[in-house]
Design a protein around this motif. Structure first.
Motif, PDB file in Angstrom:
ATOM      1  N   GLU A  83       0.823  -1.205   0.000  1.00  0.00           N
ATOM      2  CA  GLU A  83       0.000   0.000   0.000  1.00  0.00           C
ATOM      3  C   GLU A  83       0.858   1.257   0.000  1.00  0.00           C
ATOM      4  OE1 GLU A  83      -3.260   2.599   0.153  1.00  0.00           O
ATOM      5  OE2 GLU A  83      -3.102   0.460  -0.365  1.00  0.00           O
ATOM      6  N   ALA A  84       2.027   1.187   0.648  1.00  0.00           N
ATOM      7  CA  ALA A  84       2.907   2.359   0.703  1.00  0.00           C
ATOM      8  C   ALA A  84       3.368   2.762  -0.691  1.00  0.00           C
ATOM      9  CB  ALA A  84       4.102   2.072   1.601  1.00  0.00           C
ATOM     10  N   GLU A  85       3.618   1.768  -1.559  1.00  0.00           N
ATOM     11  CA  GLU A  85       4.046   2.082  -2.919  1.00  0.00           C
ATOM     12  C   GLU A  85       2.944   2.813  -3.683  1.00  0.00           C
ATOM     13  OE1 GLU A  85       5.620  -0.082  -7.037  1.00  0.00           O
ATOM     14  OE2 GLU A  85       5.243  -1.283  -5.226  1.00  0.00           O
ATOM     15  N   PHE A  86       1.704   2.396  -3.431  1.00  0.00           N
ATOM     16  CA  PHE A  86       0.571   3.050  -4.088  1.00  0.00           C
ATOM     17  C   PHE A  86       0.452   4.503  -3.631  1.00  0.00           C
ATOM     18  CE2 PHE A  86      -4.250   3.528  -4.259  1.00  0.00           C
ATOM     19  CZ  PHE A  86      -4.243   3.883  -5.600  1.00  0.00           C
ATOM     20  N   GLN A  87       0.585   4.735  -2.337  1.00  0.00           N
ATOM     21  CA  GLN A  87       0.502   6.100  -1.823  1.00  0.00           C
ATOM     22  C   GLN A  87       1.654   6.953  -2.344  1.00  0.00           C
ATOM     23  OE1 GLN A  87      -2.110   7.182  -0.252  1.00  0.00           O
ATOM     24  NE2 GLN A  87      -3.047   5.147  -0.124  1.00  0.00           N
ATOM     25  N   ASP A  88       2.843   6.370  -2.422  1.00  0.00           N
ATOM     26  CA  ASP A  88       3.986   7.099  -2.976  1.00  0.00           C
ATOM     27  C   ASP A  88       3.756   7.443  -4.442  1.00  0.00           C
ATOM     28  OD1 ASP A  88       5.346   7.030  -0.607  1.00  0.00           O
ATOM     29  OD2 ASP A  88       6.592   5.297  -1.130  1.00  0.00           O
ATOM     30  N   ALA A  89       3.170   6.515  -5.192  1.00  0.00           N
ATOM     31  CA  ALA A  89       2.898   6.757  -6.610  1.00  0.00           C
ATOM     32  C   ALA A  89       1.945   7.927  -6.786  1.00  0.00           C
ATOM     33  CB  ALA A  89       2.321   5.497  -7.255  1.00  0.00           C
ATOM     34  N   LYS A  90       0.929   8.002  -5.938  1.00  0.00           N
ATOM     35  CA  LYS A  90      -0.028   9.112  -6.029  1.00  0.00           C
ATOM     36  C   LYS A  90       0.647  10.444  -5.743  1.00  0.00           C
ATOM     37  CE  LYS A  90      -2.948   7.345  -3.080  1.00  0.00           C
ATOM     38  NZ  LYS A  90      -4.144   7.230  -2.218  1.00  0.00           N
ATOM     39  N   ARG A  91       1.441  10.485  -4.675  1.00  0.00           N
ATOM     40  CA  ARG A  91       2.109  11.736  -4.321  1.00  0.00           C
ATOM     41  C   ARG A  91       3.106  12.165  -5.400  1.00  0.00           C
ATOM     42  NH1 ARG A  91       1.932   9.350   0.905  1.00  0.00           N
ATOM     43  NH2 ARG A  91       3.970   8.395   0.533  1.00  0.00           N
TER      44      ARG A  91
END
Length: 463
Positions: A273-281
């Motif tokens: 999930e952290a990778e997904f949040q990083d991708a959005k930011r």
């Protein structure tokens, strides 16, 4: 070859036939022993052709290079010292009193040697294409054995492939005449731009330029081609590839795919999930404050604009329709898909700003799980119906391309930000006229993502 050719056959079942041939040929290839640089030419060619076809048309998404391709590419790379030999070396040693057998022996050596060189160079071009368009690691870095080097410690370069004229020449008598006047091509890393007034007969051909650019991406394409060649179809394909390459190099491809696919990427769902949040930011930062996003957008619109044609059915300028000039390159629909995503991401900020100003902050995705789940990539076709009126979409796309048609990247800063938010007609046209026409997991996933973006007018809550 039949499987690839069937991708461009207009008959109803041609693409299904292509997919069937691909699967059968792949199964047959698995029965063969390890294929190396010394194997039959037909085996080398089969490995390469199936590799490129499977990347775009396989039933399941396969963007990683296969183990068989990696093994062959490594073997060819280790054979660079041998492949660096001039393919016409035997022919050049023949005396004036040469016999028919001498000529046939020289021709056989040339054909075998030049074909292996061209397969090595084609593998290099394909591998670079996967690095750029899919952010895949380069195959060549996975070699475990040390690479052979020249006397000065530098890795040996294979000279450019022979000219297309010599490659296509037959019968053997005509080949002898042309080969007699051929010079040894320069190294691919030492290719030089043409003089503006240079005749096309002495310029590099399509494949030679592709190999040159793979060895030295800094070469100026518009100078490699003389002016009288720059309107030809081969030149148009080269310029298309240049726009695709520059667009992809300046876009965070993985993050773009993750965010637009709602945590799905290349047929798989993110586990972290952290990778997904990083991708959005990171994607938001790229869109809002990075010049690279404008570079990517400029090349994306140039790519689409170079192949799109608009026409009306009568003199009243109504019923506008869009058609595309095919480049007949297997990676073309994927390049169009990435270009559409770049347009979407760049225009998203302006679009959501306008939406929020008029409707508050309610920006939930309009998608349902059965429609958007790309895990169904094994299905043959998942094309959805049109979401916009075809003429409305065409007018919207034409307006978008006209309004963003500026000479330089920095000229985009002078445009009204709202211009970039009106990209939904373009997304719809690319989905229906380019992406959905192809079978296989990769294009199925791309079609579903574009459908969702238009269906929800890009109102994805996570971006």
């Amino acid at each position: 070859m039949l499987a690839i050719g069937s991708q461009y056959d207009t008959r109803p079942d041609a693409k299904l036939y292509s997919l069937t041939l691909l699967e059968i040929a792949t199964k047959l290839l698995r029965r063969r022993d390890n294929i190396t640089s010394r194997s039959r030419l037909a085996d080398l060619q089969t490995v390469f052709l199936l590799e490129i076809l499977s990347k775009y048309c396989a039933r399941r998404v396969e963007v990683e290079m296969s183990a068989r391709f990696r093994s062959l590419f490594a073997s060819l790379d280790q054979a660079r010292r041998t492949l660096a030999t001039d393919p016409l070396a035997v022919f050049r040693t023949l005396s004036k009193e040469r016999t028919t057998d001498d000529v046939q022996r020289a021709h056989k050596f040339w054909l075998e040697h030049e074909t292996r060189r061209r397969i090595l160079q084609a593998c290099t071009v394909l591998d670079l294409q996967q690095v750029v368009l899919f952010e895949q690691p380069a195959t060549i870095v996975h070699h475990e054995r040390p690479r052979r080097t020249g006397p000065n410690g530098l890795r040996l370069n294979v000279s450019l492939p022979c000219s297309e004229d010599l490659w296509e020449t037959s019968p053997i008598e005509e080949w002898v005449e042309m080969a007699s006047g051929s010079e040894t091509p320069p190294s691919s890393s030492k290719a030089r731009p043409c003089h503006p007034d240079q005749a096309s007969s002495s310029s590099l051909d399509y494949f030679q330029i592709q190999v040159s650019l793979a060895a030295n991406q800094g070469l100026p394409l518009d100078q490699l081609l003389p002016r009288n060649d720059q309107a030809g179809e081969s030149a148009c394909r080269l310029f298309f590839n240049r726009h695709a390459r520059e667009m992809a190099k300046n876009a965070p491809i993985r993050q773009l795919l993750v965010v637009s696919g709602e945590s799905w990427i290349i047929g798989k769902k993110l586990e972290n999930e952290a990778e997904f949040q990083d991708a959005k930011r990171n994607l938001r930062v790229w869109v809002d404050s990075n010049r690279e996003s404008r570079v990517a957008l400029w090349h994306a619109t140039q790519l689409i604009r170079s192949r799109a044609e608009f026409s009306t059915s009568d003199l009243t300028n109504t019923d506008l329709s869009v058609s595309f000039q095919d480049t007949h390159m297997l990676h073309e629909p994927w390049a169009f898909y990435l270009a559409a995503l770049v347009c979407w991401a760049y225009g998203f900020s302006a679009w959501t700003t306008a939406e929020n100003n008029g409707q508050g902050s309610g920006a939930a995705s309009a998608t349902s799980e059965p429609t958007s789940n790309p895990s169904r990539s094994s299905s043959l076709s998942s094309a959805h119906p049109a979401l916009l009126d075809s003429h409305e979409a065409a007018y919207s796309m034409r307006e978008y391309l006209q309004n963003t048609n500026v000479k330089t990247v920095d000229d985009l800063l002078r445009l009204d930000p709202q211009v970039f938010g009106r990209m939904h007609g373009l997304l719809e046209i690319v989905r229906l006229n380019k992406v959905s026409l192809f079978l296989g997991g990769l294009m199925n996933e791309a079609e579903r993502v574009l459908y969702r973006l238009v269906e929800g007018r890009s109102r994805l809550s996570h971006f």
